[in-house]
Structures are given as structure tokens and as C-alpha cells.
Design an enzyme around this catalytic site. Structure first.
Site, PDB file in Angstrom:
ATOM      1  N   ASP A 101       0.817  -1.220   0.000  1.00  0.00           N
ATOM      2  CA  ASP A 101       0.000   0.000   0.000  1.00  0.00           C
ATOM      3  C   ASP A 101       0.857   1.278   0.000  1.00  0.00           C
ATOM      4  O   ASP A 101       1.917   1.315   0.616  1.00  0.00           O
ATOM      5  CB  ASP A 101      -0.853  -0.047   1.287  1.00  0.00           C
ATOM      6  CG  ASP A 101      -2.023   0.906   1.238  1.00  0.00           C
ATOM      7  OD1 ASP A 101      -2.113   1.681   0.295  1.00  0.00           O
ATOM      8  OD2 ASP A 101      -2.851   0.845   2.170  1.00  0.00           O
ATOM      9  N   ASP A 161      -6.276  -6.460  -2.220  1.00  0.00           N
ATOM     10  CA  ASP A 161      -6.735  -6.286  -0.845  1.00  0.00           C
ATOM     11  C   ASP A 161      -8.187  -5.809  -0.805  1.00  0.00           C
ATOM     12  O   ASP A 161      -8.750  -5.370  -1.823  1.00  0.00           O
ATOM     13  CB  ASP A 161      -5.818  -5.253  -0.170  1.00  0.00           C
ATOM     14  CG  ASP A 161      -5.715  -5.430   1.333  1.00  0.00           C
ATOM     15  OD1 ASP A 161      -6.569  -6.131   1.907  1.00  0.00           O
ATOM     16  OD2 ASP A 161      -4.792  -4.839   1.937  1.00  0.00           O
ATOM     17  N   ASP A 205      -3.465 -10.931   8.816  1.00  0.00           N
ATOM     18  CA  ASP A 205      -2.538  -9.843   9.129  1.00  0.00           C
ATOM     19  C   ASP A 205      -1.703 -10.181  10.354  1.00  0.00           C
ATOM     20  O   ASP A 205      -0.777  -9.445  10.692  1.00  0.00           O
ATOM     21  CB  ASP A 205      -3.315  -8.546   9.392  1.00  0.00           C
ATOM     22  CG  ASP A 205      -3.563  -7.793   8.104  1.00  0.00           C
ATOM     23  OD1 ASP A 205      -2.993  -8.179   7.070  1.00  0.00           O
ATOM     24  OD2 ASP A 205      -4.333  -6.816   8.126  1.00  0.00           O
TER      25      ASP A 205
HETATM   26  C1  DGJ Z   1      -4.244  -5.096   4.892  1.00  0.00           C
HETATM   27  C2  DGJ Z   1      -3.381  -6.218   4.449  1.00  0.00           C
HETATM   28  O1  DGJ Z   1      -3.782  -7.408   5.012  1.00  0.00           O
HETATM   29  C3  DGJ Z   1      -1.938  -5.879   4.808  1.00  0.00           C
HETATM   30  O2  DGJ Z   1      -1.114  -6.949   4.498  1.00  0.00           O
HETATM   31  C4  DGJ Z   1      -1.545  -4.649   4.043  1.00  0.00           C
HETATM   32  O3  DGJ Z   1      -1.573  -4.925   2.684  1.00  0.00           O
HETATM   33  C5  DGJ Z   1      -2.473  -3.523   4.388  1.00  0.00           C
HETATM   34  N1  DGJ Z   1      -3.849  -3.870   4.230  1.00  0.00           N
HETATM   35  C6  DGJ Z   1      -2.172  -2.310   3.553  1.00  0.00           C
HETATM   36  O4  DGJ Z   1      -3.084  -1.313   3.736  1.00  0.00           O
END
Ligand code: DGJ
Length: 741
Positions: free
Chosen positions: A368, A479, A549
């Protein structure tokens, strides 16, 4: 494998070596369910399985018959409001306000192979000999609504794939308010219900429930399949375990609102429903229109949960995932998210990539923050144009630099979203899902684009396709960081607003389809704040998904263990990250972080420049290990041996197709003092092969390892005496077992 229709008894028998699925056209023309389970011999007439009895309080279909009540008959497509008081699979609201329908048998077709589903992800065949399909047509004469129930049995494995398609052949409009993909009525409820539940950063934990009278259900109403519940359940006989016993698994190939529900009635029968969540669903079907439900996959295993999972893994790896990357070992990647978050420059990224290259990493992924005014999560989503203040040479220039290092380049996108602080929103404020006159709730300061509108999807497609055709991009992380609220489309009429959730996900699938077919060599990884949309629908387009995450090794053990219930190891994105971990602030050994991530699509989520020389040496060894064994780890036969939900230790293993190599992962959460001796019985080895244990150098026959077990004791018993290196918390070991001549 074959599908037999017995003309006289009006019985269908779908079977292969593993499963029998038997249905019957009932005397009122409805479709009855007679048996689903382990393969049995065929016979002309199974109608004795139809259980009818005169019961005082039953509502009955025929004037002069007290025995035929749908309340007591197991069915394939029960409808609302008849003599069956259980939850229906189908409900049709008609112009006169009635919800009563009567679907009677019209005809059927049996053919080799499996048709594709229009606009929806589904399992497929490459050769017609791989499966047979039965399509049974039922019709409600009063409304003219016709439904095709489609059943595909695959030649191998206890698999039946099921979907329904509704056609309006009448003169008036109707509303489908319930259209479940699968209904399975079983004769008893002696099962444990297993679901994969959690939340952000603790997805897909295995939860067991005992079924009892009434409703047991999971679902999502968030617009995505969700972190909270996954569109998969298993029904396990109480005596079954990982290795043996009867299990049914049901997986819905769908990424939107879903419901999976078991209803145990007063007579101890069990109705299982799986499909689009009826809550808020209302699909208007005008004359001449049709509606296709998603596909549900039913797996029967008499070899326990591992047998069920292996069947899903094989099917989803080979006949759900598609394209160039389907059968290929996955590149080892380094993602910059946890290394830099939004704080990067082109130079900083190249520095990270250079170190990754030195360690043998194959793909560098820019996460991102590379586009529009995206310097924090407040702005920029929707503006898919590189931010040249940060990346002076754009994505093309950065991708070239990475390629020149001898690595592939990957990019993060979040195509379904927009920030109000973006050029896209300023130009098209009506493109978000929002209800007139109501609050527009945000999630992470972002809003959801109305993907039920073709012009919105077209616009996003053009923007991203431009970048992908100009720059050398080999990987996309797709995402999706918020769920849908105030779901309403500015362009659909009021009587079609109940269609938006489903139309939205069809728009997502459409964009995936267009991008994956135009850029077939790009590896897509799905993501939704980690594992918020880790489902079988996504696997059709993206053969791997970022599982969570939460990158802490101890947390990941549970997440990946649960995920493996239904989804192949090659699909589970798993990375080594820094310590203290950014989610739980825990410190785990570097080797344990890798030992967990090896059982997945492996990578690093850190800046390798910040590691010590000794650590870099270890990283290089990890990369070599993964390159050597990833085919087995990602595509071998996977077994869960010890559950992290039941104790302090977890063990799993992967075995090569030729059974000559097996890799066992052993993990212990907390260290023990004066520890007990432990061993674990392995699975899937050749009993007659001798295997060399990489940890001890000793040789053992496969039958030894599978019956008396692999010794996993801590050689120090938790004490630090003499020269022994003491173990710590979060210890782990990888045992490579190679067969010798
Ligand atoms: C959520 C994703 O799961 C993360 O790995 C990362 O890409 C963030 N978003 C970036 O905003």
C-alpha cells in the site's frame, strides 16, 4: 463413477468408489433425498428408504393419505409454506403476495463432464471423463418458474458439486428471497459441527459444537465472506478424528454473504443448508430472466478429517484454481508492508529488494501507498496512478529496477474501494454504495465502490490494466479492507435493492476474470485485511491468499492449522516477520517463524537489512530449504497430526507423491521443565521404506514411524545441562525424512 436413473422406481444413484448419493422423484413430483454416504451397491429400488408413517399432528399432502407429509420426508429442494415446517431451501415471493410454490419433476439429463457457471467461480473438469453431471428440472406450473438442480460427481474422491439455476418462464415477475445452493437432509444428527471462526488477526480457528434440536448456523452479512466465519463446515461423527471415521465437509464457492445452517427437527433428522444468506437477499426475476446460485461442494470421507481435507485440497488445487500458477511452486517473496508501512521512497524499496535478492528471494512486492495522495489511510484509494513524488520513475521505473536486480516485481491494489479524499470520489460521488438520506459509515476512512454497476468496474479495470500493461508486474496482492454498510445502489430501482450484495460480488468476480485472462502470467494473491475473504470463490481467480494480518508464528500455527481444514497449503500466504511481532509484540525464534511459514506460500514481511549477519545466514539457509522442498510442502499430501487447539504442541506433515520424502513440522508453545518423553505417529509413509531422520541421522522404517511414532522429545528435557543448548518458548523443529535405497 456413474449416474444411474432407475426408470421404474424413479431413483437416481450417483456413485464412485467413495460415495453414493441417492435421490428419488416422490409421488408429488418433488425430489426426495434417500441416502448420502459411503459407496454402496446399486439396486433397482431404494424406495424402502422413504420413511412414512401416519402421525397425529402432521399436515398431509393428499386427502385420503395420512402418511405423506413433507415434514417427515428428506428432500433436495424443500420450499416454504407447505407441509414441511423446517427452514426451506427456496422461497419465491409472487405478485399476489403468496410465497407458496410447488416444484414438480419435469425431466432430467445425464452427461459427461461439468458445465461452467456463468459469472461465478466453480470447480471444473479438463476432460469429460473426470466427472458426470445430472441436471434435474423441476417446475412450478402456477408461476412458470423452472429450476435446474445440477449435481456433478467427480470420478475420484467422495465429491458432489451442487448448484441451482432458476428460470422465469411465466408471465409475471417473482422475487427469489431464498435460493440455497445445497440442501442435504440426513436421517440422524449424531455429528459434531466444526466451523472456522475468529476475527481480524485470528481467523479460522477450529471450533466444535454439538448439534442439538433447533438451529446451528454460521454466516456473513458483511458483503465479504468475513474474518468472523468461513464458508465451510464439517460434520464429524463423534468417534471420528483426524485419521479415521466418517466426516462430511461442505464448502461454498462464494465470497459474499453466506449462510450455513443445520436444523435438527423433532424427529432427529438433520437438514443442512448452504448458500447465499437470505437475510437482505431479494432477487427480482422478470419473465425471461434466470438466476444462478453459487456452487456448493459436498465431500464425504470415511478417513477422518484429514481424508476430507485432502479431498478438498486436491480438488481446489487442481480443479478450482486455474491458470499458469495453478501447479507451479510459488515464488518466495519479500513484501515491504511491515518493513516500511507508508513510509518509503524508491531508494528505500530498492535497498530492501537488494538485500532480499542477496538472500535468494525471488519476488519483491510493493504494498500500500504507491498511488495518488496515499501517504496514510485517509486518502488516495481509487486513484490508481503512481505517486511520482515517492516513485519518480513511476511503477514502470521501479519495476524495471527490480527486474534488473534479477527479481520479479509485485504490486498491491485495493480496487473495490475509494477514499473521499481522492480524484475518483470527487468526480463520481454517486459511485459508492450508500443509502439516500442515511449516514455513510466508513471503515478505515474508505468507502465501497458500487461494483454492481458495470461502468464502475469498467473504469477501475481501465486504470489498473494500463499499469499492468505498461510495467513489468508479475504479482498482484488484491486487498479489501472494509465490509459493506448501508448497502444501496444509486442506479437500481427500489424493487431490486435486495440484489446489490450479490451483484457486488459478481462485479468483483468480473474484474478478476478480466484481469486474470488479460494478464495470465500474473500471480494473484487475494487479501481482505488479512484473511477476511479467504474462501473457495477467491481461489478460482487467485490461487493463493494472505491468510492473516497476524504474522506472529505462535498465532499463525492456529490460523494455518484451521485454514488447512478446507484450503490447500499452496493457497496459504505465510511470511516471516520481525520481532517483537507487530501484532502481538511477541518474540519467537527466527527458525520457528520460518518453520511455520514453510507450510504455505512462503515469504518475508520485513526489511532484511535490519537483520544481523548471523540472522542473514539463517535466512539464506531458509530460502535454500524452501526452494528444495516447496513442491512437497505446498503440493504434497498434508496431514494434521496434533492440534494446537488441544494442547501445548502442534504437529503437521507433508508427504511427497512418491512417498520418498516427508517433512514433519513440530511446534511447542511454552517450554516445559523436566519435560515428558513425547512421540507422534506419522501418516502417509510407505511402511516398507527406510527413512533417514534429518534431526538424528537415524534410519527408521515407515511402519516404525507410523506405528510406534517419531520421537519428538526435547533432548534436554527442558533442562540446560552440560553443552546442551536449552530450548525456549516457541520452540519448533523440522524433520526431513528421506527414503533410502
Ligand atoms: C491489509 C493487508 O492485510 C496488509 O497486508 C496490508 O496490505 C495492508 N492492508 C495495507 O493497507
Amino acid at each position: 463413477m456413474s449416474i444411474i436413473f432407475h426408470e421404474k422406481s424413479k431413483i437416481f444413484h450417483l456413485h464412485n468408489d467413495s460415495i453414493s448419493y441417492i435421490m428419488m422423484i416422490l409421488e408429488n413430483g418433488h425430489l426426495g433425498q434417500l441416502y448420502c454416504g459411503k459407496r454402496i451397491h446399486d439396486r433397482e429400488d431404494f424406495s424402502y428408504l422413504l420413511e412414512k408413517a401416519p402421525r397425529p399432528m402432521s399436515s398431509c399432502v393428499y386427502e385420503d393419505d395420512k402418511t405423506f407429509s413433507l415434514e417427515h420426508i428428506r428432500q433436495e429442494m424443500p420450499v416454504y409454506g407447505t407441509t414441511d415446517y423446517r427452514h426451506p431451501a427456496v422461497e419465491v415471493l409472487q405478485e399476489n403476495g403468496s410465497r407458496i410454490s410447488e416444484f414438480g419433476y419435469q425431466e432430467h439429463r445425464i452427461f459427461s463432464g461439468k458445465p461452467r457457471l456463468e459469472g461465478l467461480p466453480a470447480t471444473y473438469t479438463e476432460d469429460d471423463s473426470e466427472a458426470e453431471t445430472l441436471i434435474i428440472t423441476l417446475k412450478d406450473e402456477l408461476t412458470g418458474i423452472k429450476v435446474e438442480l445440477s449435481y456433478t460427481i467427480f470420478a475420484r474422491g467422495g465429491i458432489v458439486a451442487k448448484n441451482m439455476c432458476f428460470f422465469n418462464e411465466g408471465n409475471g415477475s417473482v422475487h427469489l428471497t431464498q435460493a440455497m445452493s445445497l440442501c442435504l437432509d440426513l436421517p440422524d444428527y449424531e455429528y459434531e459441527w466444526i466451523q472456522l471462526s475468529g476475527s481480524w488477526a485470528r481467523e479460522r480457528h477450529v471450533k466444535n459444537r454439538i448439534l442439538t434440536h433447533g438451529i446451528t448456523a454460521i454466516g456473513s452479512m458483511r458483503g465479504n465472506s468475513s474474518h468472523e466465519q468461513n464458508p465451510f463446515i464439517a460434520l464429524k461423527r463423534p468417534s471420528a478424528d483426524e485419521q479415521q471415521g466418517e466426516v462430511f465437509g461442505v464448502s461454498l464457492i462464494y465470497s459474499g454473504n453466506f449462510l450455513m445452517q443445520a436444523e435438527v427437527d423433532a424427529h432427529d433428522t438433520l437438514r443442512l443448508l448452504a448458500g447465499i444468506n437470505p437475510s437482505g437477499f431479494d432477487w427480482k426475476l422478470d419473465p425471461g430472466e434466470h438466476f444462478q446460485t453459487p456452487e456448493a461442494v459436498l465431500v464425504y470421507s470415511d478417513k477422518g478429517l484429514n481424508g476430507m481435507s485432502q479431498t478438498f485440497h486436491g480438488l481446489y488445487q487442481k480443479r478450482l484454481a486455474r491458470g499458469y500458477w495453478r501447479d507451479r511452486e510459488r515464488p518466495i517473496l519479500n513484501n515491504n508492508w511491515e518493513a516500511t508501512y507508508f513510509d518509503f521512497t524508491e531508494e528505500k524499496l530498492v535497498e530492501i529488494a537488494e538485500k532480499a535478492k542477496e538472500c535468494g528471494v525471488e519476488l519483491f512486492v510493493l504494498d500500500d501507498g504507491w498511488f495518488g495522495k496515499r501517504c496514510s489511510d485517509h486518502a488516495g484509494l481509487g486513484d490508481w496512478i503512481a505517486n511520482t513524488e515517492r516513485l519518480p520513475n513511476g511503477i514502470t521505473g521501479l519495476a524495471d529496477r527490480i527486474e534488473n536486480l534479477g527479481m520479479k516485481f509485485g504490486l498491491w491494489v485495493e480496487l473495490e474501494m475509494v477514499n473521499k479524499d481522492s480524484d475518483l470520489y470527487r468526480a463520481h460521488p454517486d459511485w459508492i454504495l450508500a443509502t439516500p438520506g442515511r449516514n455513510q459509515s466508513h471503515g478505515r476512512f474508505q468507502h465501497v465502490l458500487d461494483f454492481s454497476r458495470k461502468e464502475v468496474v469498467d473504469h477501475i479495470y481501465e486504470m489498473i490494466a494500463k499499469i499492468l500493461s505498461e510495467a513489468k508486474v508479475s504479482y498482484i496482492k488484491w486487498d479489501m479492507n472494509r465490509s459493506i454498510t448501508e448497502c444501496y445502489s444509486a442506479v437500481l430501482p427500489s424493487d431490486r435493492q435486495g440484489e446489490i450484495f450479490h451483484r457486488y460480488i459478481l462485479g468483483v468476480y468480473d474484474l478478476y476474470e478480466r484481469l486474470t485472462s488479460r494478464f495470465p502470467h500474473i500471480l494473484f494473491e487475494s487479501c481482505a485485511s488479512g484473511g477476511g475473504r479467504f474462501d473457495a470463490g477467491m481461489l478460482y481467480y487467485a490461487p493463493q491468499g494472505w491468510a492473516s494480518d497476524n504474522s506472529d508464528a505462535a498465532e499463525r500455527i492456529k490460523i494455518q492449522y484451521g485454514t488447512s481444514m478446507c484450503y490447500p497449503i499452496s493457497s496459504i500466504g505465510a511470511h516471516v516477520s520481525v520481532i517483537p511481532n507487530h501484532q502481538v509484540f511477541r518474540t519467537t525464534p527466527l527458525h520457528t517463524r520460518a518453520n511455520v511459514a514453510y507450510f504455505g506460500a512462503f515469504g518475508y514481511e520485513l526489511n532484511l537489512n535490519k537483520l544481523s549477519e548471523e540472522e542473514i545466514k539463517e535466512v539464506k539457509e531458509q530460502v535454500c530449504f524452501m526452494k528444495k522442498y516447496r513442491k512437497i510442502l505446498q503440493f504434497g499430501t498434508f496431514y494434521r497430526l496434533k492440534s494446537p487447539f488441544e494442547g501445548n504442541e502442534m504437529v503437521w506433515m507433508a508427504v511427497s507423491e512418491d512417498q520418498k520424502t516427508a517433512i514433519v513440522g513440530w511446534y511447542r508453545i511454552l517450554n516445559c521443565v523436566n519435560a515428558t518423553f513425547t512421540r507422534v505417529e506419522l501418516q502417509g509413509l510407505n511402511p516398507d521404506y527406510q527413512y533417514r531422520n534429518s534431526q538424528t541421522g537415524r534410519f527408521h522404517y515407515g511402519d516404525e514411524l507410523m506405528n510406534l511414532g517419531l520421537i519428538t522429545s526435547d533432548s534436554t528435557a527442558g533442562q540446560a545441562e552440560g553443552d546442551a543448548v536449552p530450548c525456549t518458548d516457541f520452540e519448533s523443529r523440522i524433520y526431513v525424512l528421506e527414503a533410502v535405497e
